[in-house]
Design a protein around this motif. Structure first.
Motif, PDB file in Angstrom:
ATOM      1  N   LEU A  48      42.632 -21.446   7.837  1.00  0.00           N
ATOM      2  CA  LEU A  48      41.527 -21.068   8.727  1.00  0.00           C
ATOM      3  C   LEU A  48      40.203 -20.963   7.991  1.00  0.00           C
ATOM      4  CD1 LEU A  48      43.370 -18.353  10.797  1.00  0.00           C
ATOM      5  CD2 LEU A  48      42.326 -20.420  11.728  1.00  0.00           C
ATOM      6  N   ALA A  49      40.268 -20.532   6.735  1.00  0.00           N
ATOM      7  CA  ALA A  49      39.043 -20.287   5.977  1.00  0.00           C
ATOM      8  C   ALA A  49      38.626 -21.549   5.246  1.00  0.00           C
ATOM      9  CB  ALA A  49      39.263 -19.133   4.999  1.00  0.00           C
ATOM     10  N   THR A  50      38.410 -22.626   6.006  1.00  0.00           N
ATOM     11  CA  THR A  50      37.966 -23.883   5.393  1.00  0.00           C
ATOM     12  C   THR A  50      36.914 -24.539   6.289  1.00  0.00           C
ATOM     13  OG1 THR A  50      39.523 -25.333   6.561  1.00  0.00           O
ATOM     14  CG2 THR A  50      40.323 -24.303   4.531  1.00  0.00           C
ATOM     15  N   PRO A  51      36.037 -25.350   5.688  1.00  0.00           N
ATOM     16  CA  PRO A  51      35.061 -26.089   6.485  1.00  0.00           C
ATOM     17  C   PRO A  51      35.749 -27.033   7.476  1.00  0.00           C
ATOM     18  CG  PRO A  51      34.576 -26.295   4.127  1.00  0.00           C
ATOM     19  CD  PRO A  51      35.879 -25.576   4.235  1.00  0.00           C
ATOM     20  N   GLU A 163      34.493 -24.541  -0.923  1.00  0.00           N
ATOM     21  CA  GLU A 163      33.036 -24.464  -0.973  1.00  0.00           C
ATOM     22  C   GLU A 163      32.581 -23.885  -2.315  1.00  0.00           C
ATOM     23  OE1 GLU A 163      31.480 -24.102   3.538  1.00  0.00           O
ATOM     24  OE2 GLU A 163      32.114 -22.215   2.632  1.00  0.00           O
ATOM     25  N   PHE A 164      31.296 -24.133  -2.634  1.00  0.00           N
ATOM     26  CA  PHE A 164      30.745 -23.592  -3.872  1.00  0.00           C
ATOM     27  C   PHE A 164      30.224 -22.184  -3.656  1.00  0.00           C
ATOM     28  CE2 PHE A 164      30.281 -28.199  -4.548  1.00  0.00           C
ATOM     29  CZ  PHE A 164      30.981 -28.287  -5.740  1.00  0.00           C
ATOM     30  N   LEU A 165      30.315 -21.380  -4.691  1.00  0.00           N
ATOM     31  CA  LEU A 165      29.676 -20.066  -4.642  1.00  0.00           C
ATOM     32  C   LEU A 165      28.171 -20.246  -4.795  1.00  0.00           C
ATOM     33  CD1 LEU A 165      31.930 -17.867  -6.966  1.00  0.00           C
ATOM     34  CD2 LEU A 165      32.244 -18.485  -4.570  1.00  0.00           C
ATOM     35  N   ASP A 166      27.433 -19.275  -4.328  1.00  0.00           N
ATOM     36  CA  ASP A 166      25.990 -19.223  -4.540  1.00  0.00           C
ATOM     37  C   ASP A 166      25.720 -19.192  -6.051  1.00  0.00           C
ATOM     38  OD1 ASP A 166      23.287 -17.845  -2.949  1.00  0.00           O
ATOM     39  OD2 ASP A 166      23.444 -17.713  -5.130  1.00  0.00           O
ATOM     40  N   ALA A 167      24.985 -20.181  -6.531  1.00  0.00           N
ATOM     41  CA  ALA A 167      24.820 -20.346  -7.984  1.00  0.00           C
ATOM     42  C   ALA A 167      24.094 -19.153  -8.611  1.00  0.00           C
ATOM     43  CB  ALA A 167      24.072 -21.642  -8.290  1.00  0.00           C
ATOM     44  N   GLU A 193      39.431 -18.809  -8.795  1.00  0.00           N
ATOM     45  CA  GLU A 193      38.301 -19.108  -9.682  1.00  0.00           C
ATOM     46  C   GLU A 193      37.028 -19.226  -8.853  1.00  0.00           C
ATOM     47  OE1 GLU A 193      38.024 -19.042 -12.783  1.00  0.00           O
ATOM     48  OE2 GLU A 193      40.101 -18.978 -13.391  1.00  0.00           O
ATOM     49  N   PRO A 194      35.869 -19.036  -9.468  1.00  0.00           N
ATOM     50  CA  PRO A 194      35.666 -18.692 -10.864  1.00  0.00           C
ATOM     51  C   PRO A 194      35.655 -17.187 -11.111  1.00  0.00           C
ATOM     52  CG  PRO A 194      33.566 -19.240  -9.871  1.00  0.00           C
ATOM     53  CD  PRO A 194      34.590 -19.325  -8.780  1.00  0.00           C
ATOM     54  N   ALA A 195      35.796 -16.405 -10.045  1.00  0.00           N
ATOM     55  CA  ALA A 195      35.758 -14.952 -10.247  1.00  0.00           C
ATOM     56  C   ALA A 195      36.842 -14.512 -11.216  1.00  0.00           C
ATOM     57  CB  ALA A 195      35.906 -14.242  -8.914  1.00  0.00           C
ATOM     58  N   ALA A 196      37.964 -15.222 -11.200  1.00  0.00           N
ATOM     59  CA  ALA A 196      39.084 -14.853 -12.051  1.00  0.00           C
ATOM     60  C   ALA A 196      38.714 -14.899 -13.528  1.00  0.00           C
ATOM     61  CB  ALA A 196      40.263 -15.775 -11.772  1.00  0.00           C
ATOM     62  N   SER A 197      37.759 -15.748 -13.876  1.00  0.00           N
ATOM     63  CA  SER A 197      37.451 -15.888 -15.301  1.00  0.00           C
ATOM     64  C   SER A 197      36.442 -14.853 -15.801  1.00  0.00           C
ATOM     65  CB  SER A 197      36.953 -17.301 -15.615  1.00  0.00           C
ATOM     66  OG  SER A 197      36.125 -17.764 -14.605  1.00  0.00           O
ATOM     67  N   LEU A 198      35.883 -14.039 -14.911  1.00  0.00           N
ATOM     68  CA  LEU A 198      34.880 -13.065 -15.365  1.00  0.00           C
ATOM     69  C   LEU A 198      35.460 -12.103 -16.398  1.00  0.00           C
ATOM     70  CD1 LEU A 198      33.016 -12.328 -12.002  1.00  0.00           C
ATOM     71  CD2 LEU A 198      32.123 -13.558 -13.996  1.00  0.00           C
TER      72      LEU A 198
END
Ligand code: NAD
Ligand code: ZN
Length: 250
Positions: A48-51, A163-167, A193-198
């Motif tokens: 559901l959470a996709t474009p 989708e991409f995160l806000d840069a 990712e990429p939150a996982a890599s923080l």
């Protein structure tokens, strides 16, 4: 003991970066994706959470988001959200809270230095002009909302799979974790990712890394201290008593 060391570090560090995931809101009654209740009318969130899902059936996707919006507005911030708001007040400018959550509970608990990396269920974004606006109260809300600027149809202001995160937001988050003396990762499975890599970024830049999660995650082997605990209980052990609500934490 490690817990004493972690408390001391947290207390004395000027620069603290925190990452939270769905687990911190589980104690407010907001289900995580990977636990029970992760299904909605037989659909998995990833469907559901996709474009693509939105392009195919915007009404269905909006129905799901409207239901989640109502659910988070009925939930209340819990002691873990409040302890992080208190930690921010103690640290000031050296503090940043980065969240993968879209429930708005950190803001409602009083946190202000917050990066909502994945957006928010409480806002919509214009498909045509990009304008963002808060949703009306759940009882007054009929999706899809229309843009107050241009009249265009609006979509949920969240980041969908693919989708991409806000840069800019991501850069701010990375800066905070790169320069943190202590990094605290709470209630995230650390697989998105990429939150996982923080957490990894912070660790390789020399930070003391603390994890709070009832389950081990890919970050666990890297952590200086990994507390197998719920968010409120774990934070209650790490923060001074005046962070409040320790007694409520269990
Ligand atoms: P996840 O659902 O993948 O993982 C949740 C993690 O929380 C797990 O590691 C679990 O062990 C842990 N957990 C469970 N109960 C806990 C507790 N009481 N205290 C601390 N930790 C607990 O969630 P995720 O990794 O944050 O991310 C998945 C994606 O789902 C994110 O992109 C997020 O935007 C979205 N999401 C958000 C919400 C929300 O806003 N509340 C809810 C569900 C999913
Ligand atoms: Zn518009």
């Amino acid at each position: 003991m490690e817990i004493q060391e972690a408390r001391k570090r947290l207390d004395s560090s000027a620069r603290v970066a925190v990452l939270t995931g769905a687990g911190i809101s589980a104690e407010s009654g907001v289900p995580t994706f990977r636990g029970a209740g992760g299904l909605w009318e037989g659909f998995r969130p990833e469907e559901l959470a996709t474009p693509e899902a939105y392009a195919r059936d915007p009404e269905k996707v909006w129905r799901w988001y409207a239901a989640r919006y109502r659910q988070v507005m009925q939930a209340e911030p819990n002691p873990a959200h409040r302890m992080l708001a208190q930690l921010e007040r103690a640290k000031g400018d050296g503090f940043l809270l980065v969240t993968q959550n879209v429930d708005g509970l950190h803001l409602r608990a009083g946190s202000r230095r917050v990066v909502e990396l994945h957006g928010s269920l409480t806002r919509a974004r214009c498909e045509r002009c990009g304008h963002r606006q808060p949703l009306p109260p759940p009882d007054a809300f009929e999706p899809p909302p229309l843009c107050e600027r241009c009249g265009g149809r609006m979509r949920p202001d969240v980041v969908w799979f693919g989708e991409f995160l806000d840069a800019e937001l991501l850069a701010r988050a990375e800066r905070a974790f790169m320069t943190a003396e202590v990094a605290l990762v709470i209630g995230t499975s650390a697989v998105v990712e990429p939150a996982a890599s923080l957490g990894r970024i912070a660790k390789s830049a020399g930070a003391y890394l603390i994890e709070v999660n009832p389950e081990p995650t890919p970050l666990t082997p890297l952590a200086d201290l990994s507390l197998r605990a719920g968010a409120a209980h774990g934070l209650g052990r790490l923060l001074p008593d005046d962070a409040g609500t320790r007694e409520e934490a269990e």
